[in-house]
Design a protein around this motif. Sequence first.
Motif, PDB file in Angstrom:
ATOM      1  N   UNK A 172      40.736  49.948  40.477  1.00 56.61           N
ATOM      2  CA  UNK A 172      39.926  50.413  39.359  1.00 56.61           C
ATOM      3  C   UNK A 172      38.768  51.225  39.924  1.00 56.61           C
ATOM      4  N   UNK A 173      38.325  52.224  39.159  1.00 54.49           N
ATOM      5  CA  UNK A 173      37.223  53.081  39.574  1.00 54.49           C
ATOM      6  C   UNK A 173      36.151  53.091  38.493  1.00 54.49           C
ATOM      7  N   UNK A 174      34.922  52.836  38.909  1.00 55.54           N
ATOM      8  CA  UNK A 174      33.776  52.818  38.006  1.00 55.54           C
ATOM      9  C   UNK A 174      33.528  51.423  37.462  1.00 55.54           C
ATOM     10  N   UNK A 175      32.261  51.066  37.241  1.00 55.18           N
ATOM     11  CA  UNK A 175      31.926  49.719  36.771  1.00 55.18           C
ATOM     12  C   UNK A 175      32.652  49.292  35.491  1.00 55.18           C
ATOM     13  N   UNK A 176      32.786  50.176  34.510  1.00 50.51           N
ATOM     14  CA  UNK A 176      33.454  49.785  33.253  1.00 50.51           C
ATOM     15  C   UNK A 176      34.925  49.439  33.501  1.00 50.51           C
ATOM     16  N   UNK A 203      30.702  43.962  38.250  1.00 50.55           N
ATOM     17  CA  UNK A 203      30.985  45.395  38.143  1.00 50.55           C
ATOM     18  C   UNK A 203      29.741  46.233  38.435  1.00 50.55           C
ATOM     19  N   UNK A 204      28.558  45.711  38.113  1.00 48.52           N
ATOM     20  CA  UNK A 204      27.309  46.440  38.345  1.00 48.52           C
ATOM     21  C   UNK A 204      26.991  46.599  39.830  1.00 48.52           C
ATOM     22  N   UNK A 205      27.705  45.897  40.697  1.00 51.20           N
ATOM     23  CA  UNK A 205      27.491  46.017  42.134  1.00 51.20           C
ATOM     24  C   UNK A 205      28.160  47.268  42.711  1.00 51.20           C
ATOM     25  N   UNK A 206      28.914  47.981  41.877  1.00 50.37           N
ATOM     26  CA  UNK A 206      29.639  49.164  42.314  1.00 50.37           C
ATOM     27  C   UNK A 206      28.901  50.434  41.894  1.00 50.37           C
ATOM     28  N   UNK A 218      36.245  48.484  36.367  1.00 52.61           N
ATOM     29  CA  UNK A 218      36.301  47.276  37.195  1.00 52.61           C
ATOM     30  C   UNK A 218      36.076  46.042  36.335  1.00 52.61           C
ATOM     31  N   UNK A 219      35.122  46.102  35.424  1.00 52.59           N
ATOM     32  CA  UNK A 219      34.887  44.976  34.513  1.00 52.59           C
ATOM     33  C   UNK A 219      36.124  44.712  33.656  1.00 52.59           C
ATOM     34  N   UNK A 254      28.347  39.559  45.354  1.00 53.42           N
ATOM     35  CA  UNK A 254      29.711  39.844  44.910  1.00 53.42           C
ATOM     36  C   UNK A 254      30.493  38.533  44.774  1.00 53.42           C
ATOM     37  N   UNK A 255      30.474  37.709  45.823  1.00 54.29           N
ATOM     38  CA  UNK A 255      31.211  36.438  45.792  1.00 54.29           C
ATOM     39  C   UNK A 255      30.643  35.504  44.733  1.00 54.29           C
ATOM     40  N   UNK A 256      29.328  35.419  44.623  1.00 53.58           N
ATOM     41  CA  UNK A 256      28.715  34.545  43.620  1.00 53.58           C
ATOM     42  C   UNK A 256      29.092  34.968  42.204  1.00 53.58           C
ATOM     43  N   UNK A 257      29.016  36.250  41.928  1.00 54.42           N
ATOM     44  CA  UNK A 257      29.332  36.725  40.573  1.00 54.42           C
ATOM     45  C   UNK A 257      30.814  36.575  40.263  1.00 54.42           C
ATOM     46  N   UNK A 258      31.662  36.755  41.263  1.00 52.78           N
ATOM     47  CA  UNK A 258      33.086  36.529  41.074  1.00 52.78           C
ATOM     48  C   UNK A 258      33.344  35.061  40.748  1.00 52.78           C
ATOM     49  N   UNK A 259      32.740  34.158  41.495  1.00 56.30           N
ATOM     50  CA  UNK A 259      32.935  32.724  41.265  1.00 56.30           C
ATOM     51  C   UNK A 259      32.370  32.271  39.922  1.00 56.30           C
ATOM     52  N   UNK A 260      31.362  32.947  39.427  1.00 57.58           N
ATOM     53  CA  UNK A 260      30.760  32.601  38.124  1.00 57.58           C
ATOM     54  C   UNK A 260      31.456  33.294  36.954  1.00 57.58           C
ATOM     55  N   UNK A 261      32.467  34.097  37.262  1.00 58.55           N
ATOM     56  CA  UNK A 261      33.142  34.922  36.248  1.00 58.55           C
ATOM     57  C   UNK A 261      32.145  35.807  35.511  1.00 58.55           C
ATOM     58  N   UNK A 262      31.129  36.273  36.234  1.00 60.74           N
ATOM     59  CA  UNK A 262      30.141  37.202  35.696  1.00 60.74           C
ATOM     60  C   UNK A 262      30.702  38.611  35.876  1.00 60.74           C
ATOM     61  N   UNK A 263      31.630  38.980  35.005  1.00 61.44           N
ATOM     62  CA  UNK A 263      32.337  40.252  35.132  1.00 61.44           C
ATOM     63  C   UNK A 263      31.390  41.453  35.083  1.00 61.44           C
ATOM     64  N   UNK A 264      30.448  41.428  34.175  1.00 60.30           N
ATOM     65  CA  UNK A 264      29.523  42.554  34.037  1.00 60.30           C
ATOM     66  C   UNK A 264      28.629  42.663  35.270  1.00 60.30           C
ATOM     67  N   UNK A 265      28.085  41.542  35.739  1.00 63.64           N
ATOM     68  CA  UNK A 265      27.233  41.549  36.923  1.00 63.64           C
ATOM     69  C   UNK A 265      27.991  41.970  38.171  1.00 63.64           C
TER      70      UNK A 265
END
Length: 161
Positions: A56-60, A40-43, A62-63, A27-38
């Motif tokens: 926000x609710x649901x991966x879409x 959101x996929x953690x949810x 959240x992204x 979660x922290x790594x993807x946030x720091x990389x601005x990997x929005x899709x990755x």
Amino acid sequence: MAGDQSIETRLRALEDEREIRALILRYAQRLDRLDHKGYAALFARDGRWSGRMGEATGPAAIEAMLIEGLGPTPDNYRNTTSFHLMSNLLIEIDGDTATAESRLVYFARKEKKPVPMLAGRYEDELVREDGRWRFKYRRVIGEIPTREEQPERTAEERGET
């Protein structure tokens, strides 16, 4: 007591805890990389995020929240301005659900040095979905400074340079 449980049960608990720890760190790594899709996929499919940017609710959703709040990821993005440091993970597992609490410190570049900008905690509810652990509900709580005390971040601090 551990002696009352089978080796398989104890091994499963260790594997579950290891996967949840990895989820929290990803979660922290993807946030720091601005990997929005990755990120959101953690949810989970009905996973919910709650924090400074809203809810926000649901991966879409959240992204979309991330893109709106942080902007789209620039081509060839490499973060050299900020990062999240995660610690003090406490995980409680109950079958296919779990709870976790962890600490965070957010660092940003100030005068070419990393400076702590925010400290707080995450409170999590997790669920095993399709054989993988996912966030069912993730709540971020800023503690130092509090939400009311936080200054507006510059474009550089938001990683937009």
